[in-house]
Each structure stands twice: as structure tokens, then as C-alpha cells.
Design an enzyme around this catalytic site. Structure first.
Site, PDB file in Angstrom:
ATOM      1  N   ASP A  86      -0.728  21.258   2.362  1.00 39.39           N
ATOM      2  CA  ASP A  86      -0.351  20.159   3.247  1.00 39.39           C
ATOM      3  C   ASP A  86      -1.075  20.409   4.560  1.00 39.39           C
ATOM      4  OD1 ASP A  86       1.405  19.265   1.328  1.00 39.39           O
ATOM      5  OD2 ASP A  86       3.208  19.495   2.557  1.00 39.39           O
ATOM      6  N   HIS A 142      -2.098  26.338  -2.706  1.00 41.99           N
ATOM      7  CA  HIS A 142      -2.159  26.133  -4.152  1.00 41.99           C
ATOM      8  C   HIS A 142      -3.612  25.985  -4.597  1.00 41.99           C
ATOM      9  CE1 HIS A 142       2.274  25.173  -4.572  1.00 41.99           C
ATOM     10  NE2 HIS A 142       2.098  25.156  -3.260  1.00 41.99           N
ATOM     11  N   SER A 226      -2.503  27.524  10.135  1.00 39.03           N
ATOM     12  CA  SER A 226      -3.841  28.076  10.044  1.00 39.03           C
ATOM     13  C   SER A 226      -4.793  27.075   9.413  1.00 39.03           C
ATOM     14  CB  SER A 226      -3.814  29.385   9.258  1.00 39.03           C
ATOM     15  OG  SER A 226      -5.006  30.099   9.481  1.00 39.03           O
TER      16      SER A 226
END
Length: 264
Positions: A86, A142, A226
Site C-alpha cells: 500500500d 508482498h 519507507s
């Protein structure tokens, strides 16, 4: 002058003692009273979380939160490459002069980012994506593809911020910050997933075991906001049709891969 002042301030505050203190505080119960104000300030979506705010023991527990099953859906098309996080698609494009890209007035060389000319060679004239995670985002990473991990390595130590100010005035944070690189084989071509640490709480933890990756499968997590940089070998990526500075979610299609049936 602005660049010098920014870098001086960061260098005064970004050292091992400060980072250690912040890390310890964020993982202690002393930080629990800050959970609700943090969630309010950054507009976290509690309805997506795997547990209620009151169940998190400290800020770090909240930073690395998991989501409820089904909240993120991974695109199932065989050809699709999906977002590993995200975040915000800050930038994407073809590498210039074989190994260069430009962000906020700074020029990055992927040889520096990956550590050696040899490591950068497969990605010459390839394609890149930069995905930025703010403190408000879900922090787990992911896999963007089905593939096989070739190798993983770490580079760098301390980290500059990777927000707008950090990218403009920091010392090339995307290629000098602490980073953990996962290199993946996809149909005989290569993809580098560069996980870039953020200032102070500079932690990237791997959660995946084994060398085989499935698209959408969890790989790792950041302990704070980050950046992830994706580097694709020339000819692996196609049909990119996304606007920069656009919010993306884990599992959302970003582009197509020129895939064939994978062979060993």
C-alpha cells in the site's frame, strides 16, 4: 543552503543512539498511550485491521499490523504484475543511459543502489517503479509476481528520510539508505525488489521462507514508513498505464509482464 541545513539537521539526529532509543520506545508499553493519537493523526483505517486498536501493545505492534482476510485482493491475471505494498506510486519509467533515473532533482545510478556494476548489469535499459509508504500505510510487503528468489543481500547503514524533503535534500536516500534487496527470476529474466529503510526506525524484517514466491504472498515488513523500488530487466515489463503520485494498494495491477511458462 537549504540542502546543507537539512542534511546537517538529519546528521545531528540520525545516529545509532537516537535510533536505538526510538526503537526501544516504540516497542515498549510506554508507547501504548500514543496508539490512538497516532491512528487519528494518520487516519488509519481501523476497520481493515486484524484486531482493534485497544489490542495493540505498543506502537511497533501497530506499525507492523496485519489486515483482515479479504481486505486486499490480488489481481489473478497470469500476465499481471501487482503492487507489493500500500503506498503512492511516486515515479516510474525507463532507465536512462542504461542505469540512471532521476527523482526530485537528484540522479540515481542503479549500480550504486545495488552495490556493484555486476549486480546492475541485468537491469541496464530496464524499467523502474518507486513506491512510497507514509506512516499511514500498511507496512507489510508482498510479492509482485510469481517467481523464484535468486539471492538477497543488504547494503547501507543509516537512513535519511524518504519523504519529499528527504528525496530533494538528502544524500540520495534511495541508493545510500539501509536497504534489503531481493532478486527474483521471472521466466528467465530478473526483477530486483529493493526495500529502502527510513530514518531512525530503520528495520526491514523478512517473513517469507523458501525460494519460491507466489504473487500476493507476504515477503517482509517495514517498521515505519519507507520506500520500495522495483527494477525490471529490459523486456520483462509492458503496458504500464498509471499516473504518478497515485495511491495504490497491495495486489493492485500495475502493469503486465511479458511472461511465458516458467522454465528452470
Amino acid at each position: 543552503m537549504k540542502t546543507m541545513l537539512f542534511r546537517s539537521f538529519i546528521e545531528l539526529t540520525n545516529h545509532r543512539l537516537t535510533s536505538s532509543m526510538l526503537r526501544c520506545f516504540s516497542r515498549s508499553k510506554l508507547s501504548k498511550p500514543l496508539i490512538k493519537p497516532f491512528a487519528t493523526t494518520f487516519q488509519l483505517k481501523e476497520f481493515e485491521m486484524s484486531k482493534a486498536l485497544s489490542e495493540y501493545e505498543h506502537l511497533h505492534d501497530l506499525f507492523i499490523r496485519e489486515l483482515k482476510p479479504g481486505v486486499r485482493v490480488t489481481d489473478k491475471e497470469h500476465q499481471s504484475m501487482v503492487s507489493p505494498v500500500d503506498g503512492v506510486l511516486a515515479q516510474s519509467g525507463n532507465l536512462d543511459n542504461e542505469t540512471l533515473f532521476h527523482v526530485k532533482g537528484q540522479t540515481y545510478n542503479i549500480e550504486e543502489m545495488l552495490g556493484t556494476q555486476e549486480a546492475a548489469k541485468p537491469y541496464q535499459n530496464g524499467y523502474y517503479f518507486i513506491l512510497y509508504l507514509s506512516p499511514s500505510h500498511y507496512h507489510r510487503i508482498h510479492s509482485p509476481v510469481d517467481g523464484t528468489i535468486i539471492r538477497q543481500w543488504k547494503l547501507g547503514a543509516l537512513s535519511y528520510p524518504v519523504n519529499d524533503m528527504g528525496l530533494r535534500y538528502g544524500k540520495k536516500p534511495l541508493s545510500r539508505n539501509y536497504r534489503l534487496i531481493t532478486e527474483v527470476k521471472v521466466d528467465g529474466k530478473q526483477l530486483a525488489i529493493v526495500k529502502v529503510g527510513a530514518m531512525n526506525i530503520n528495520t526491514i524484517e523478512l517473513t517469507h521462507e523458501g525460494n519460491s514466491l507466489k504473487k500476493g504472498e507476504e515477503m517482509a515488513y517495514f517498521s515505519f514508513g519507507s520506500t520500495v523500488v522495483l527494477l525490471f530487466e529490459h523486456g520483462l515489463i509492458s503496458d504500464v498505464d498509471l499516473k504518478e503520485n497515485k495511491e495504490v494498494m497491495v495486489g493492485q495491477k500495475l502493469a503486465n509482464l511479458d511472461r511465458k511458462e516458467e522454465t528452470s
